[in-house]
Design a protein around this motif. Structure first.
Motif, PDB file in Angstrom:
ATOM      1  N   GLN A   1      -5.137  -8.326   8.606  1.00  0.00           N
ATOM      2  CA  GLN A   1      -3.870  -8.000   7.973  1.00  0.00           C
ATOM      3  C   GLN A   1      -2.871  -7.476   9.000  1.00  0.00           C
ATOM      4  OE1 GLN A   1      -3.824  -5.748   4.342  1.00  0.00           O
ATOM      5  NE2 GLN A   1      -5.457  -6.940   3.418  1.00  0.00           N
TER       6      GLN A   1
ATOM      7  N   ARG B   1       9.419   5.448   4.359  1.00  0.00           N
ATOM      8  CA  ARG B   1       9.092   6.829   3.970  1.00  0.00           C
ATOM      9  C   ARG B   1       9.997   7.219   2.815  1.00  0.00           C
ATOM     10  NH1 ARG B   1       6.122  10.427   6.767  1.00  0.00           N
ATOM     11  NH2 ARG B   1       6.148   8.994   8.538  1.00  0.00           N
TER      12      ARG B   1
ATOM     13  N   LEU C   1      -7.625  -4.130   1.394  1.00  0.00           N
ATOM     14  CA  LEU C   1      -8.519  -3.341   2.223  1.00  0.00           C
ATOM     15  C   LEU C   1      -8.644  -1.937   1.647  1.00  0.00           C
ATOM     16  CD1 LEU C   1      -7.226  -4.403   5.738  1.00  0.00           C
ATOM     17  CD2 LEU C   1      -9.342  -5.137   4.634  1.00  0.00           C
TER      18      LEU C   1
ATOM     19  N   TYR D   1       0.852  -1.179   0.000  1.00  0.00           N
ATOM     20  CA  TYR D   1       0.000   0.000   0.000  1.00  0.00           C
ATOM     21  C   TYR D   1       0.895   1.238   0.000  1.00  0.00           C
ATOM     22  CZ  TYR D   1      -3.809  -2.983   1.866  1.00  0.00           C
ATOM     23  OH  TYR D   1      -4.761  -3.955   2.070  1.00  0.00           O
TER      24      TYR D   1
ATOM     25  N   PHE E   1      -9.114   1.740   2.624  1.00  0.00           N
ATOM     26  CA  PHE E   1      -9.041   2.659   3.756  1.00  0.00           C
ATOM     27  C   PHE E   1      -9.555   4.027   3.338  1.00  0.00           C
ATOM     28  CE2 PHE E   1      -6.423   0.507   7.014  1.00  0.00           C
ATOM     29  CZ  PHE E   1      -5.981  -0.583   6.302  1.00  0.00           C
TER      30      PHE E   1
ATOM     31  N   TYR F   1      -9.972   3.347  11.539  1.00  0.00           N
ATOM     32  CA  TYR F   1     -10.603   3.079  10.248  1.00  0.00           C
ATOM     33  C   TYR F   1     -11.660   1.988  10.386  1.00  0.00           C
ATOM     34  CZ  TYR F   1      -6.487   5.412   8.257  1.00  0.00           C
ATOM     35  OH  TYR F   1      -5.498   6.309   7.943  1.00  0.00           O
TER      36      TYR F   1
ATOM     37  N   TYR G   1      -9.151 -12.493   7.411  1.00  0.00           N
ATOM     38  CA  TYR G   1      -8.907 -11.179   6.840  1.00  0.00           C
ATOM     39  C   TYR G   1      -8.198 -10.207   7.773  1.00  0.00           C
ATOM     40  CZ  TYR G   1      -9.306  -8.776   2.487  1.00  0.00           C
ATOM     41  OH  TYR G   1      -9.011  -8.227   1.290  1.00  0.00           O
TER      42      TYR G   1
ATOM     43  N   LEU H   1      -4.911   4.525   3.028  1.00  0.00           N
ATOM     44  CA  LEU H   1      -3.985   3.703   2.255  1.00  0.00           C
ATOM     45  C   LEU H   1      -4.613   3.295   0.924  1.00  0.00           C
ATOM     46  CD1 LEU H   1      -3.096   3.346   5.322  1.00  0.00           C
ATOM     47  CD2 LEU H   1      -2.091   1.192   4.575  1.00  0.00           C
TER      48      LEU H   1
ATOM     49  N   GLN I   1      -4.373   3.399  13.257  1.00  0.00           N
ATOM     50  CA  GLN I   1      -3.036   3.770  12.845  1.00  0.00           C
ATOM     51  C   GLN I   1      -2.525   4.862  13.775  1.00  0.00           C
ATOM     52  OE1 GLN I   1      -2.578   5.298   8.832  1.00  0.00           O
ATOM     53  NE2 GLN I   1      -0.468   4.571   8.744  1.00  0.00           N
TER      54      GLN I   1
ATOM     55  N   PHE J   1       0.615  -5.337   9.349  1.00  0.00           N
ATOM     56  CA  PHE J   1       1.358  -4.342   8.593  1.00  0.00           C
ATOM     57  C   PHE J   1       2.779  -4.179   9.119  1.00  0.00           C
ATOM     58  CE2 PHE J   1      -1.685  -2.236   5.789  1.00  0.00           C
ATOM     59  CZ  PHE J   1      -2.865  -2.776   6.244  1.00  0.00           C
ATOM     60  N   GLY J   2       3.671  -3.855   8.190  1.00  0.00           N
ATOM     61  CA  GLY J   2       5.026  -3.497   8.556  1.00  0.00           C
ATOM     62  C   GLY J   2       5.092  -2.052   9.021  1.00  0.00           C
ATOM     63  N   PRO J   3       6.273  -1.595   9.440  1.00  0.00           N
ATOM     64  CA  PRO J   3       6.430  -0.243   9.986  1.00  0.00           C
ATOM     65  C   PRO J   3       6.461   0.854   8.931  1.00  0.00           C
ATOM     66  CG  PRO J   3       8.511  -1.373  10.009  1.00  0.00           C
ATOM     67  CD  PRO J   3       7.505  -2.372   9.555  1.00  0.00           C
TER      68      PRO J   3
ATOM     69  N   PHE K   1       3.607   0.880   2.835  1.00  0.00           N
ATOM     70  CA  PHE K   1       3.391  -0.167   3.826  1.00  0.00           C
ATOM     71  C   PHE K   1       3.209  -1.514   3.134  1.00  0.00           C
ATOM     72  CE2 PHE K   1       3.089   2.279   7.613  1.00  0.00           C
ATOM     73  CZ  PHE K   1       2.509   3.492   7.271  1.00  0.00           C
TER      74      PHE K   1
ATOM     75  N   TYR L   1      -4.666  -4.104  13.274  1.00  0.00           N
ATOM     76  CA  TYR L   1      -5.985  -4.710  13.354  1.00  0.00           C
ATOM     77  C   TYR L   1      -6.509  -4.606  14.787  1.00  0.00           C
ATOM     78  CZ  TYR L   1      -9.293  -8.558  14.001  1.00  0.00           C
ATOM     79  OH  TYR L   1     -10.377  -9.322  14.344  1.00  0.00           O
TER      80      TYR L   1
ATOM     81  N   TYR M   1      -9.519  -1.056  12.116  1.00  0.00           N
ATOM     82  CA  TYR M   1      -8.068  -0.937  12.230  1.00  0.00           C
ATOM     83  C   TYR M   1      -7.768   0.445  12.822  1.00  0.00           C
ATOM     84  CZ  TYR M   1      -7.011  -5.015   9.314  1.00  0.00           C
ATOM     85  OH  TYR M   1      -6.881  -6.291   8.817  1.00  0.00           O
TER      86      TYR M   1
ATOM     87  N   SER N   1       2.579   7.672  12.268  1.00  0.00           N
ATOM     88  CA  SER N   1       3.804   7.205  11.618  1.00  0.00           C
ATOM     89  C   SER N   1       4.016   5.703  11.690  1.00  0.00           C
ATOM     90  CB  SER N   1       5.042   7.901  12.207  1.00  0.00           C
ATOM     91  OG  SER N   1       4.981   9.277  11.971  1.00  0.00           O
ATOM     92  N   GLN N   2       3.027   4.959  12.191  1.00  0.00           N
ATOM     93  CA  GLN N   2       3.169   3.505  12.244  1.00  0.00           C
ATOM     94  C   GLN N   2       2.257   2.836  11.214  1.00  0.00           C
ATOM     95  OE1 GLN N   2       2.753   1.892  16.179  1.00  0.00           O
ATOM     96  NE2 GLN N   2       3.827   3.607  17.134  1.00  0.00           N
ATOM     97  N   GLY N   3       2.461   1.552  10.979  1.00  0.00           N
ATOM     98  CA  GLY N   3       1.556   0.804  10.127  1.00  0.00           C
ATOM     99  C   GLY N   3       0.230   0.563  10.819  1.00  0.00           C
ATOM    100  N   PRO N   4      -0.854   0.420  10.058  1.00  0.00           N
ATOM    101  CA  PRO N   4      -2.150   0.138  10.675  1.00  0.00           C
ATOM    102  C   PRO N   4      -2.115  -1.147  11.505  1.00  0.00           C
ATOM    103  CG  PRO N   4      -2.429   0.781   8.385  1.00  0.00           C
ATOM    104  CD  PRO N   4      -0.962   0.600   8.610  1.00  0.00           C
TER     105      PRO N   4
END
Lengths: 111, 115
Positions: free
Chosen positions: A100, A107, B103, A35, B105, B87, A98, A43, B38, A102-104, A90, B46, B36, B41-44
């Motif tokens: 998911q 940027r 997904l 994403y 968003f 979200y 379902y 996203l 967020q 996510f990674g960090p 991401f 769940y 979800y 500055s981090q990933g979403p």
């Protein structure tokens, strides 16, 4: 488990340069996703994969390529970087249901 | 996927319950409601999902109306670390059977927990 890891964390590219964003997951998930998130926005899906050797386009695939040679790795390739690709990227993977993971994020700034 | 509508932002006092609403009036019978969040500055991350019954886990509770046209995410004792964008996503579970398998968003609700 490390979960989903991404490298690099930050990168500045010049217009026209290329790079690969790395993504690895250690949860043996078949499904993986890339994403992008522009400032103040949600996203958007770039590419996804349902298993090794299988990839498909998402909502915004132009300017990107992916490959999936193993279950663990799902790299995203940017060719001929453009300022419009400045974003946070991401990577995610999911279970058969379902949820998911996510990674960090990476940027990326293209100038 | 059904479209969702959420308030742009909400405030909540630390220690109180945070109730985040979501409207999804065009939801289909086989679509689940997912939440979800967020953190900056981090990933979403769940939080929870449900089909038609109310659900609870260690993070939150999800209340879905009987007609399934709206839902509420409840954080029972909000802390400063719960400040994030939340979200609400409506999606079929598992394989979509076609089309992009990801997904969708929107802009979410920016929840601010006040000390």
């Amino acid at each position: 488990n490390a979960g989903v890891t991404q490298t690099p964390k930050f990168r500045i590219l010049k217009i026209g340069q290329s790079m690969t964003l790395q993504c690895t997951q250690d949860m043996n998930h078949n499904y993986m996703y890339w994403y992008r998130q522009d400032p103040g926005m949600g996203l958007k899906l770039i590419y996804y994969s349902v298993g090794a050797g299988i990839t498909d386009k998402g909502e915004v695939p132009n300017g990107y390529n992916v490959s999936r040679s193993t279950t663990e790795d799902f790299p995203l390739r940017l060719e001929l970087a453009a300022p419009s690709q400045t974003s946070v990227y991401f990577c995610a993977s999911r279970t058969n249901f379902y949820e998911q993971y996510f990674g960090p994020g990476t940027r990326l700034t293209v100038t | 996927d059904a479209k969702t509508t959420q308030p742009t932002s909400m405030d909540c006092a630390e220690g109180r319950a945070a109730n985040l609403p979501c409207n999804h009036s065009t939801i289909s019978g086989n679509e689940y409601v997912y939440w979800y969040r967020q953190i900056h500055s981090q990933g979403p991350q769940y939080i929870i999902h449900g089909l038609k019954n109310n659900e609870t886990n260690e993070m939150a509770s999800l209340i879905i109306t009987e007609d399934r046209k709206s839902s509420t995410l409840i954080l029972p004792h909000a802390t400063l670390r719960d400040t994030a964008v939340y979200y609400c996503i409506v999606r079929v579970a598992g394989d979509s059977g076609g089309g992009a398998d990801g997904l969708t968003f929107g802009k979410g609700t920016h929840l601010i927990i006040q000390p």
